[in-house]
Design a protein around this motif. Structure first.
Motif, PDB file in Angstrom:
ATOM      1  N   ALA A  20       0.785  -1.361   0.046  1.00  0.00           N
ATOM      2  CA  ALA A  20       0.091   0.063  -0.162  1.00  0.00           C
ATOM      3  C   ALA A  20       0.984   1.222   0.060  1.00  0.00           C
ATOM      4  CB  ALA A  20      -0.822  -0.005   1.367  1.00  0.00           C
ATOM      5  N   ALA A  21       0.270   2.549   0.287  1.00  0.00           N
ATOM      6  CA  ALA A  21       0.959   3.631   0.275  1.00  0.00           C
ATOM      7  C   ALA A  21       1.955   3.490   0.842  1.00  0.00           C
ATOM      8  CB  ALA A  21      -0.003   4.779   0.840  1.00  0.00           C
ATOM      9  N   HIS A  22       2.927   4.674   1.205  1.00  0.00           N
ATOM     10  CA  HIS A  22       4.271   4.846   1.840  1.00  0.00           C
ATOM     11  C   HIS A  22       5.350   4.053   1.528  1.00  0.00           C
ATOM     12  CE1 HIS A  22       1.969   8.116   4.018  1.00  0.00           C
ATOM     13  NE2 HIS A  22       0.972   7.073   4.391  1.00  0.00           N
ATOM     14  N   LEU A  23       5.417   3.487   0.270  1.00  0.00           N
ATOM     15  CA  LEU A  23       6.508   2.544  -0.096  1.00  0.00           C
ATOM     16  C   LEU A  23       7.655   3.290   0.015  1.00  0.00           C
ATOM     17  CD1 LEU A  23       4.844   1.078  -3.364  1.00  0.00           C
ATOM     18  CD2 LEU A  23       4.749  -0.012  -0.735  1.00  0.00           C
ATOM     19  N   GLN A  24       8.641   2.425   0.471  1.00  0.00           N
ATOM     20  CA  GLN A  24      10.135   2.799   0.588  1.00  0.00           C
ATOM     21  C   GLN A  24      10.746   2.685  -0.879  1.00  0.00           C
ATOM     22  OE1 GLN A  24      11.430   4.660   3.306  1.00  0.00           O
ATOM     23  NE2 GLN A  24       9.312   4.589   4.027  1.00  0.00           N
ATOM     24  N   GLU A  25      12.021   3.243  -0.863  1.00  0.00           N
ATOM     25  CA  GLU A  25      13.078   2.939  -2.130  1.00  0.00           C
ATOM     26  C   GLU A  25      13.517   1.613  -1.952  1.00  0.00           C
ATOM     27  OE1 GLU A  25      13.396   5.052  -4.700  1.00  0.00           O
ATOM     28  OE2 GLU A  25      11.902   6.540  -4.007  1.00  0.00           O
ATOM     29  N   ASP A  26      13.883   0.910  -3.198  1.00  0.00           N
ATOM     30  CA  ASP A  26      14.437  -0.249  -3.253  1.00  0.00           C
ATOM     31  C   ASP A  26      15.826  -0.262  -2.503  1.00  0.00           C
ATOM     32  OD1 ASP A  26      12.411  -0.786  -5.029  1.00  0.00           O
ATOM     33  OD2 ASP A  26      13.653  -1.173  -6.653  1.00  0.00           O
ATOM     34  N   ILE A  27      16.143  -1.344  -1.750  1.00  0.00           N
ATOM     35  CA  ILE A  27      17.357  -1.406  -1.185  1.00  0.00           C
ATOM     36  C   ILE A  27      18.199  -2.574  -1.791  1.00  0.00           C
ATOM     37  CG2 ILE A  27      18.199  -2.595   1.042  1.00  0.00           C
ATOM     38  CD1 ILE A  27      15.765  -1.728   2.529  1.00  0.00           C
ATOM     39  N   SER A  28      19.480  -2.080  -2.163  1.00  0.00           N
ATOM     40  CA  SER A  28      20.562  -3.110  -2.626  1.00  0.00           C
ATOM     41  C   SER A  28      21.395  -3.366  -1.690  1.00  0.00           C
ATOM     42  CB  SER A  28      21.070  -2.463  -3.848  1.00  0.00           C
ATOM     43  OG  SER A  28      20.237  -2.204  -4.916  1.00  0.00           O
ATOM     44  N   ILE A  29      21.524  -4.810  -1.357  1.00  0.00           N
ATOM     45  CA  ILE A  29      22.580  -5.405  -0.448  1.00  0.00           C
ATOM     46  C   ILE A  29      23.538  -6.091  -1.206  1.00  0.00           C
ATOM     47  CG2 ILE A  29      22.778  -7.038   1.353  1.00  0.00           C
ATOM     48  CD1 ILE A  29      19.662  -6.779   1.805  1.00  0.00           C
ATOM     49  N   ASN A  30      24.852  -5.599  -1.253  1.00  0.00           N
ATOM     50  CA  ASN A  30      25.887  -6.063  -1.844  1.00  0.00           C
ATOM     51  C   ASN A  30      26.806  -6.976  -1.045  1.00  0.00           C
ATOM     52  OD1 ASN A  30      25.809  -4.735  -4.620  1.00  0.00           O
ATOM     53  ND2 ASN A  30      25.402  -3.071  -2.957  1.00  0.00           N
ATOM     54  N   LEU A  31      27.089  -8.247  -1.000  1.00  0.00           N
ATOM     55  CA  LEU A  31      27.464  -9.296  -0.275  1.00  0.00           C
ATOM     56  C   LEU A  31      29.023  -9.509  -0.948  1.00  0.00           C
ATOM     57  CD1 LEU A  31      24.439 -10.626  -0.592  1.00  0.00           C
ATOM     58  CD2 LEU A  31      25.368 -11.008   1.788  1.00  0.00           C
ATOM     59  N   PHE A  32      30.211  -8.903  -0.428  1.00  0.00           N
ATOM     60  CA  PHE A  32      31.464  -9.171  -0.863  1.00  0.00           C
ATOM     61  C   PHE A  32      31.974 -10.312  -0.002  1.00  0.00           C
ATOM     62  CE2 PHE A  32      30.528  -4.735  -2.013  1.00  0.00           C
ATOM     63  CZ  PHE A  32      30.682  -4.888  -3.336  1.00  0.00           C
ATOM     64  N   GLU A  33      33.442 -10.397  -0.258  1.00  0.00           N
ATOM     65  CA  GLU A  33      34.155 -11.532   0.646  1.00  0.00           C
ATOM     66  C   GLU A  33      34.391 -11.102   1.860  1.00  0.00           C
ATOM     67  OE1 GLU A  33      38.614 -13.269   0.218  1.00  0.00           O
ATOM     68  OE2 GLU A  33      37.577 -13.093  -1.699  1.00  0.00           O
ATOM     69  N   ASP A  34      34.558  -9.585   2.184  1.00  0.00           N
ATOM     70  CA  ASP A  34      35.025  -9.218   3.696  1.00  0.00           C
ATOM     71  C   ASP A  34      33.939  -7.955   4.337  1.00  0.00           C
ATOM     72  OD1 ASP A  34      35.492  -7.153   1.635  1.00  0.00           O
ATOM     73  OD2 ASP A  34      37.288  -6.485   2.519  1.00  0.00           O
ATOM     74  N   CYS A  35      33.020  -7.523   3.374  1.00  0.00           N
ATOM     75  CA  CYS A  35      32.156  -7.056   4.122  1.00  0.00           C
ATOM     76  C   CYS A  35      30.543  -6.931   3.309  1.00  0.00           C
ATOM     77  CB  CYS A  35      32.674  -5.350   3.926  1.00  0.00           C
ATOM     78  SG  CYS A  35      32.440  -4.756   2.377  1.00  0.00           S
ATOM     79  N   ILE A  36      29.602  -6.141   3.682  1.00  0.00           N
ATOM     80  CA  ILE A  36      28.425  -6.214   3.115  1.00  0.00           C
ATOM     81  C   ILE A  36      27.754  -4.671   3.057  1.00  0.00           C
ATOM     82  CG2 ILE A  36      25.838  -6.774   3.336  1.00  0.00           C
ATOM     83  CD1 ILE A  36      26.696  -9.412   4.908  1.00  0.00           C
TER      84      ILE A  36
END
Length: 79
Positions: A20-36
């Motif tokens: 419904a209303a009040h949607l948030q922007e997309d979230i991108s999660i990048n999983l690297f070898e040493d961090c996220i």
């Protein structure tokens, strides 16, 4: 809804806020070898906000999702 893509040096998970209303922007999660990294567009400033988690911080976050209120420390001596 979410998508998973495998890039050269990371795996990218994109979370799409459906509903419904009040949607948030997309979230991108990048999983690297040493961090996220977690990125989201700030519609007010039109800039991408980025948070970087160490792998131990990500493990703590995953554990916290299943625990009640309190302060905890994960024993990492086995790793």
């Amino acid at each position: 809804m979410f998508s998973i893509e495998h890039e050269f040096d990371s795996t990218v998970v994109t979370l799409v806020d459906e509903g419904a209303a009040h949607l948030q922007e997309d979230i991108s999660i990048n999983l690297f070898e040493d961090c996220i990294t977690i990125e989201q567009l700030d519609p007010r400033t039109e800039t991408v906000q980025k948070i970087t988690l160490s792998l131990s911080q990500a493990e703590d976050l995953a554990a916290a999702l299943d625990l009640p209120e309190g302060v905890y420390r994960i024993d990492r001596d086995d790793k």
